[in-house]
Design a protein around this motif. Structure first.
Motif, PDB file in Angstrom:
ATOM      1  N   ARG A   1     113.481  94.052  29.201  1.00 21.17           N
ATOM      2  CA  ARG A   1     113.509  92.757  29.894  1.00 21.17           C
ATOM      3  C   ARG A   1     114.553  92.753  31.006  1.00 21.17           C
ATOM      4  O   ARG A   1     114.310  92.225  32.095  1.00 21.17           O
ATOM      5  CB  ARG A   1     113.817  91.666  28.869  1.00 21.17           C
ATOM      6  CG  ARG A   1     113.719  90.255  29.378  1.00 21.17           C
ATOM      7  CD  ARG A   1     112.293  89.836  29.511  1.00 21.17           C
ATOM      8  NE  ARG A   1     111.906  89.701  30.897  1.00 21.17           N
ATOM      9  CZ  ARG A   1     110.662  89.470  31.290  1.00 21.17           C
ATOM     10  NH1 ARG A   1     109.693  89.425  30.420  1.00 21.17           N
ATOM     11  NH2 ARG A   1     110.372  89.341  32.563  1.00 21.17           N
TER      12      ARG A   1
ATOM     13  N   LEU B   1     113.157  94.590  33.989  1.00 25.76           N
ATOM     14  CA  LEU B   1     112.193  93.750  34.698  1.00 25.76           C
ATOM     15  C   LEU B   1     112.895  92.671  35.509  1.00 25.76           C
ATOM     16  O   LEU B   1     112.540  92.414  36.666  1.00 25.76           O
ATOM     17  CB  LEU B   1     111.226  93.109  33.699  1.00 25.76           C
ATOM     18  CG  LEU B   1     110.224  94.028  33.007  1.00 25.76           C
ATOM     19  CD1 LEU B   1     109.546  93.299  31.867  1.00 25.76           C
ATOM     20  CD2 LEU B   1     109.184  94.526  33.997  1.00 25.76           C
TER      21      LEU B   1
ATOM     22  N   GLN C   1     110.018  98.155  38.353  1.00 24.83           N
ATOM     23  CA  GLN C   1     108.669  98.276  37.806  1.00 24.83           C
ATOM     24  C   GLN C   1     108.742  99.043  36.481  1.00 24.83           C
ATOM     25  O   GLN C   1     109.363 100.097  36.414  1.00 24.83           O
ATOM     26  CB  GLN C   1     107.764  99.046  38.768  1.00 24.83           C
ATOM     27  CG  GLN C   1     107.498  98.357  40.083  1.00 24.83           C
ATOM     28  CD  GLN C   1     106.420  97.291  39.978  1.00 24.83           C
ATOM     29  OE1 GLN C   1     105.643  97.272  39.014  1.00 24.83           O
ATOM     30  NE2 GLN C   1     106.363  96.420  40.966  1.00 24.83           N
TER      31      GLN C   1
ATOM     32  N   LEU D   1     105.743  92.335  29.125  1.00 27.32           N
ATOM     33  CA  LEU D   1     105.823  92.932  30.454  1.00 27.32           C
ATOM     34  C   LEU D   1     105.189  92.075  31.547  1.00 27.32           C
ATOM     35  O   LEU D   1     105.365  92.354  32.725  1.00 27.32           O
ATOM     36  CB  LEU D   1     105.140  94.308  30.453  1.00 27.32           C
ATOM     37  CG  LEU D   1     105.826  95.420  29.662  1.00 27.32           C
ATOM     38  CD1 LEU D   1     105.077  96.732  29.832  1.00 27.32           C
ATOM     39  CD2 LEU D   1     107.275  95.581  30.097  1.00 27.32           C
TER      40      LEU D   1
ATOM     41  N   SER E   1     103.788  86.938  37.381  1.00 30.34           N
ATOM     42  CA  SER E   1     103.997  88.324  37.806  1.00 30.34           C
ATOM     43  C   SER E   1     102.678  88.981  38.190  1.00 30.34           C
ATOM     44  O   SER E   1     101.598  88.558  37.772  1.00 30.34           O
ATOM     45  CB  SER E   1     104.669  89.130  36.688  1.00 30.34           C
ATOM     46  OG  SER E   1     103.869  89.131  35.527  1.00 30.34           O
TER      47      SER E   1
END
Length: 283
Positions: A40, A43, A48, A69, A74
Motif C-alpha cells: 500500500r 502504491l 506501479q 491494488l 485508479s
C-alpha cells in the motif's frame, strides 16, 4: 540510503506474497498485514505494482483484490500471468497480449520418461483441461478431463506437467537431458514442469508492461522465490530473492530478503517505502 526508488515493483505470488502450506503443494490464500501495508505504501508513493506469476490469469485476480491494488479511481492493473505468456488488465479481466506455441513434441518427449504424469493447459475463464485430476489445491478453477492429444491439439500459451511420484531434481535433470527444443521450461518446487514458448518468461511479460507504461527495467524492483523468477530477477535493476529460495535463485538475485514466513516482501519494500511514505513525502 540511495536516492533510487523503484517506479515499478514486480511481485511473484506463491512463496513470495503467500506462505506455503507445508507438505501440500498449495499456499495460504491470505496476505500478511505487514506485506499488504508495505504494498500500500508503494502504491501511495505512485509506484506501479505488477503481479507476475506462473498462475493462470483467473488464479491471480483474487490476490490483486486481497492486496487492494485497485479502486474505482485508479487505472486498471497490469498483471503478468502464465510465466509471461499472458499479460492482462484488471478489472475487468482483459487479455491484451498472449504468446502461444505448439507443445506436442515437448509434451510427448516428457511423457516418454514420465508416462504417468499429469498434463494440463488453461481453459481461460473456467479452469484447465487435464488428462487426469491434479491434487487438490494445485490448480485454480474447474478441471475438465480429456486426452493428451486434445490438450496439445492446438497452440497453447503454457503446459503444466506434474508427476507426484517424482522430485524437482528429477525434472531438472530431465530438462537438461531432453533440451526441450522449441520451448522454455521451468521446474517448480516439486516435480512440476512448466513449458512455454521460447523467449517467454516473466521478464518478457514485464518488459511488455514496462514498455506500455514508459518505465525502464532500470526503474524496476522484482521479488520472487522460484526458478521461474530467475529471468525476472536478472532483468530488473534490483532483483531480490526470498530467503527460503533455492540456491540458484539466490545466485541470480542482487539481494536476499527474509523468508516468506518472516514477511520478506515487507522487509524489502520498507527500504524504499518506509512508514510515512506517501504523496508529498520525500524519499
Amino acid at each position: 540510503m540511495t536516492s533510487w526508488r523503484p517506479l515499478l515493483v514486480a511481485l511473484d505470488i506463491d512463496g513470495t506474497l503467500l506462505k506455503w502450506v507445508e507438505g501440500s503443494g498449495t499456499t495460504h490464500e491470505e496476505i500478511a498485514p505487514a506485506v499488504r501495508d508495505a504494498v500500500r505504501r508503494a502504491l501511495d508513493a505512485g509506484t506501479q505494482v505488477v503481479l507476475a506469476s506462473g498462475r493462470s490469469a483467473h488464479g491471480m485476480t483474487r490476490i490483486a483484490d486481497l492486496l487492494g491494488l485497485h479502486d474505482e479511481e485508479s487505472e486498471r492493473l497490469w498483471i503478468v500471468a502464465s510465466n509471461g505468456a499472458v499479460v492482462f488488465r484488471y478489472p475487468p479481466l482483459e487479455v491484451v497480449h498472449e504468446e502461444t506455441f505448439d507443445a506436442r513434441a515437448a509434451v510427448e518427449a516428457v511423457l516418454r520418461h514420465h508416462p504417468d504424469a499429469l498434463v494440463a493447459v488453461e481453459e481461460r475463464g473456467v479452469g484447465y483441461r487435464v488428462n487426469r485430476h491434479f491434487p487438490d489445491g494445485e490448480l485454480s478453477g474447474e478441471m475438465k478431463v480429456t486426452t493428451v492429444d486434445d490438450i496439445v491439439s492446438g497452440p497453447v500459451s503454457r503446459v503444466i506437467i506434474r508427476d507426484p511420484n517424482a522430485t524437482a531434481d528429477d525434472f531438472v535433470e530431465l530438462g537438461r537431458k531432453l533440451g526441450l527444443h522449441g520451448t522454455n521450461y521451468v521446474v517448480g518446487w516439486t516435480a512440476w514442469l512448466d513449458l512455454a514458448p521460447v523467449g517467454v518468461s516473466k521478464a518478457s511479460g514485464l518488459q511488455y508492461v514496462a514498455d506500455e507504461l514508459g518505465i525502464a527495467a532500470t526503474d524496476t524492483l522484482a521479488i520472487g522465490d522460484g526458478r521461474n523468477d530467475i529471468e525476472m530477477l536478472q532483468w530488473a535493476h534490483r532483483g531480490v530473492a526470498m530467503g527460503q529460495s533455492v540456491e540458484a535463485v539466490h545466485e541470480a538475485a542482487d539481494a536476499v530478503t527474509a523468508s516468506v514466513y518472516d514477511d520478506g516482501v515487507a522487509v524489502e519494500l520498507a527500504q524504499w517505502f518506509p512508514n510515512g511514505t506517501g504523496p508529498g513525502t520525500p524519499a
